[in-house]
Write a protein that holds these residues in place. Sequence first.
Motif, PDB file in Angstrom:
ATOM      1  N   ALA A 404      -5.878  31.436  10.847  1.00  0.00           N
ATOM      2  CA  ALA A 404      -5.251  31.226   9.541  1.00  0.00           C
ATOM      3  C   ALA A 404      -3.741  31.280   9.702  1.00  0.00           C
ATOM      4  N   ARG A 405      -3.066  30.277   9.142  1.00  0.00           N
ATOM      5  CA  ARG A 405      -1.605  30.231   9.143  1.00  0.00           C
ATOM      6  C   ARG A 405      -1.099  30.187   7.707  1.00  0.00           C
ATOM      7  N   THR A 416       7.111  25.269   6.957  1.00  0.00           N
ATOM      8  CA  THR A 416       7.647  26.324   7.823  1.00  0.00           C
ATOM      9  C   THR A 416       6.601  27.404   8.017  1.00  0.00           C
ATOM     10  N   LEU A 417       6.278  27.693   9.263  1.00  0.00           N
ATOM     11  CA  LEU A 417       5.311  28.752   9.536  1.00  0.00           C
ATOM     12  C   LEU A 417       5.906  30.104   9.156  1.00  0.00           C
ATOM     13  N   VAL A 418       5.174  30.870   8.347  1.00  0.00           N
ATOM     14  CA  VAL A 418       5.618  32.192   7.912  1.00  0.00           C
ATOM     15  C   VAL A 418       4.940  33.286   8.729  1.00  0.00           C
ATOM     16  N   THR A 419       3.622  33.191   8.881  1.00  0.00           N
ATOM     17  CA  THR A 419       2.879  34.143   9.710  1.00  0.00           C
ATOM     18  C   THR A 419       1.492  33.581   9.962  1.00  0.00           C
ATOM     19  N   ARG A 420       0.708  34.278  10.791  1.00  0.00           N
ATOM     20  CA  ARG A 420      -0.624  33.782  11.166  1.00  0.00           C
ATOM     21  C   ARG A 420      -1.477  34.922  11.685  1.00  0.00           C
ATOM     22  N   GLY A 421      -2.756  34.642  11.805  1.00  0.00           N
ATOM     23  CA  GLY A 421      -3.703  35.602  12.348  1.00  0.00           C
ATOM     24  C   GLY A 421      -4.941  34.875  12.828  1.00  0.00           C
ATOM     25  N   VAL A 466      -6.253  26.659   7.691  1.00  0.00           N
ATOM     26  CA  VAL A 466      -7.332  27.296   8.448  1.00  0.00           C
ATOM     27  C   VAL A 466      -7.843  26.316   9.497  1.00  0.00           C
ATOM     28  N   SER A 467      -7.920  26.758  10.747  1.00  0.00           N
ATOM     29  CA  SER A 467      -8.376  25.893  11.835  1.00  0.00           C
ATOM     30  C   SER A 467      -9.422  26.614  12.670  1.00  0.00           C
TER      31      SER A 467
END
Length: 662
Positions: A404-405, A416-421, A466-467
Motif C-alpha cells: 500500500a502506498r 508524490t509518494l508520502v509513505t508506504r507499507g 494497492v499493488s
Amino acid sequence: MPDGTLLYARVWRPLTPEPVPAILEYLPDRLTDRTAARDGRRHPWYAGHGYASVRVDARGHGDSEGVPGEPYGAAELADGVAVIDWLAAQPWCDGRVGMIGGSGSGFGALRIAALAPEPLKAVVTVCGTDDRYDNDVHYLGGSVLAADTHAWSAAALALTSLPPDPLHVGDAWREMWLGRLEAVEPLLHTWLAHQTRDAYWCQDSVRENYGAIDAAVLAVGGWHDPYRDTVLRLVEHLPADRVRGIIGPWSHPYPDHGPPGPAIDLLQETLRWWDQHLKGIDTGVLREPLLRAHVSDSHPPATAHGPLPGRWVGEPAWPSPHVTTVSYGLQGPAVLIRSPQHTGVDAGRFVPLGQDADLPPDQREEDARSGCFEFAVGEETWVLGRPRVRLRVTSEVSRGQVVARLCDVAPDGSSTLVTRGALNLSARLGRDRVVPWEPGATQEVAFELNGVGHAFPPGHRIRLAVSSAYWPWIWPQPESRAGFTLDPAGSFLELPVRAREASSDLAFPDVMSSRLAFEEPERSEPPAGTRGVAADGWSPATLDEPRPERLVVRDVAKGEWRLEIDPRYGGTRVYPDGLECTEDVRETYTIDEQDPLSARTRSDWSIRLHRPGLAWDTTVRTRSEVSCDGGDFHTSNEVICTEGGEVVFHRTWEKQIPRTAG
C-alpha cells in the motif's frame, strides 16, 4: 579487551587537567579511512566543548585485532561494554560515558544501552532501529527486502574483507588480514535462514524489552529514512524523563547535512543532551516537547529535494492527544489487483543517502500498475504518525503480498509518494509465524504504513494505491502473479490526523513555526589533506567515471526490466596519512514483468587500498548474486583479494536456502 584483543581507537581530548565525561562511537568500520572525514567533523567539536570523544573500530574491522563476528552479536556487544568500562576507568574520564551513533552505530548504541553498563548514562541514536527484523534492511511486513538484504550483505562482504593498514598495525597486518578472511561469511546466509521474527531477531531488538534501557535516549530520524518509526516507538515506550525524539524531513545522513533540508544544529542539540545527562547541567531539554516533528508541506515529486517547506510541531506525549484517527472507507466495486512484477521500479532507494536519484519520482506509472482509491481534500489535512489500512482480500493462491502506498495527487495529476507499507499474507497473524492463505478464502488484513509528517492542501487528492508486487524492494512470492481481489466494502484507510492548532503549540511557541526552530549547524573542519570526500563524509566528492545513479532498462520483446544502480560509493579518496582508496560498486536487479520466479540480483564491489610511500597495494573484489525458484533462494558469493597484483585469497560460496516464508 578481557581476552587480550586490542581494539583500535582514536581519542580527542579537551585541553584541561580535570577529568571529563567520555562520548563513544563504536562500530564495525574503518576509522583511519572510511569514516575519517565524518569523524573529524564531529569528535573534535565535542572535545572543544569539554568531552573526551572516542571512536573505536569493532573487533576484526579496520585496524582492530581479532576476527569479525555477527553484527550486533553477543561478542560485539560484550566488547562494547568492555570499551565503556575501560573509558570510565581512564584518569582523564570522570567515570560517566555517553554513546552516539548513526545508522549501524546507532543500532549498536541502543543494543548496548539495553545491557545497562553502569557508566553509560546517555545515548544519541541517529537513524537507528529498535527492531532488527521488521525495521532494518532485511524484511518488511514479513517479506524479504530484496534490494537491501542483498545489497547490504554484499557491502559487508567487501568491507569486512579489507586489510588492516600496515602504517597503523605494523608488519602484523598480513597475518591479521588472512585470519579475518578465513572467518568471513556472507551475512545473507544467516539473514535468509531466519524468515520470521524468531529468537535470532528478538535477541537483537531492543523492542523486545524497552525497560532494559537505563540510559537517557535522544532519538533522531528523518521522514525519508526507513528507520524513523523507531523514534516514535522509543518516545512511546521509554520513560518521559529519559527520552526525547526529533523527526525532520531528512534521509539517512546526519540531519546537520540533509538533504532534504532544512538542516538542523545536530551537534548543538546533542551537546545539550550530554550536558544535561553527563554533567548534570540543566539545559532545559526535559522541559521541551517529548517529540519535535516536522510536518512538511505538499511538494512536487522529485528524486532529490533541497529544503522542504513546513512547520515544526511539539508533542507533549506519544501517542499525541492532538492526533485523531480518521477513517476513510474505500469506494467502488471489487477489483482484481494483478500488478506486473516490475511494479516498484520507481520506489527509489530503500536507504536514501541524499544522492540525486534516491527519492521516488512521480508515482503515476506505479499508480497505473496498482488499484487506486482517492479522497478529496476539502481543508488542509495534517497527517502525523503511522497510517493504517484494513483491506478485505480474496486470494486464490496460498502465498502472496499486499503493498500500500499513500500519495499526494496535485491538480495537475502529479503523484508524490508520502509513505508506504507492505504485508506478506502468510504473516497476517503475526511476523513470528507462517500461516498460508486458504485458496479462495476472503479475509480482512490490516497493517501499518511507515510514519510520516505531511500536510495535504485543499484541492489535492489523497490516493491509496494497492499493488501485489513491489520489486526490487520486496522479493516476489512464487504465486504472486495471480494477485488478489480487493473488496472496497469493509476496507478502510486510517489516517492519524493532527490538529493544526493544539494546546502544546501554545505551550511551546518556539517550536510551532513556519520557520525552522533550530540554530545553524556547527561542525569542525575536516582533517587537512583529505581529498575526494563529500562534506557529509558518506559519499565521494567526485567520481572517477560518472554514470547514471539509477538506470531502468526495458527489453520490450522479452518483457524484461533491469534496474542498474550506482550507489555512489565509488571514486577515489585520499587521506591525510597518504592512503588512497578507490572504490567501484554496481548493483543490478532484473525481473520478467510476468514471472515472479525470474527475479535476480547481482552486486559487484572493487576496493583498492594503496599507499605509494610504503609500496603497499591491495585490492578486494567481490561478487554477490541471488535468484530463486518456487522452493528455494539460490545465493552465490565470491571474494578475491590481491597484494601487489598477486592473489592471496580466493573463496566462493554457493548455497541453497529454503523459502519458508519470505
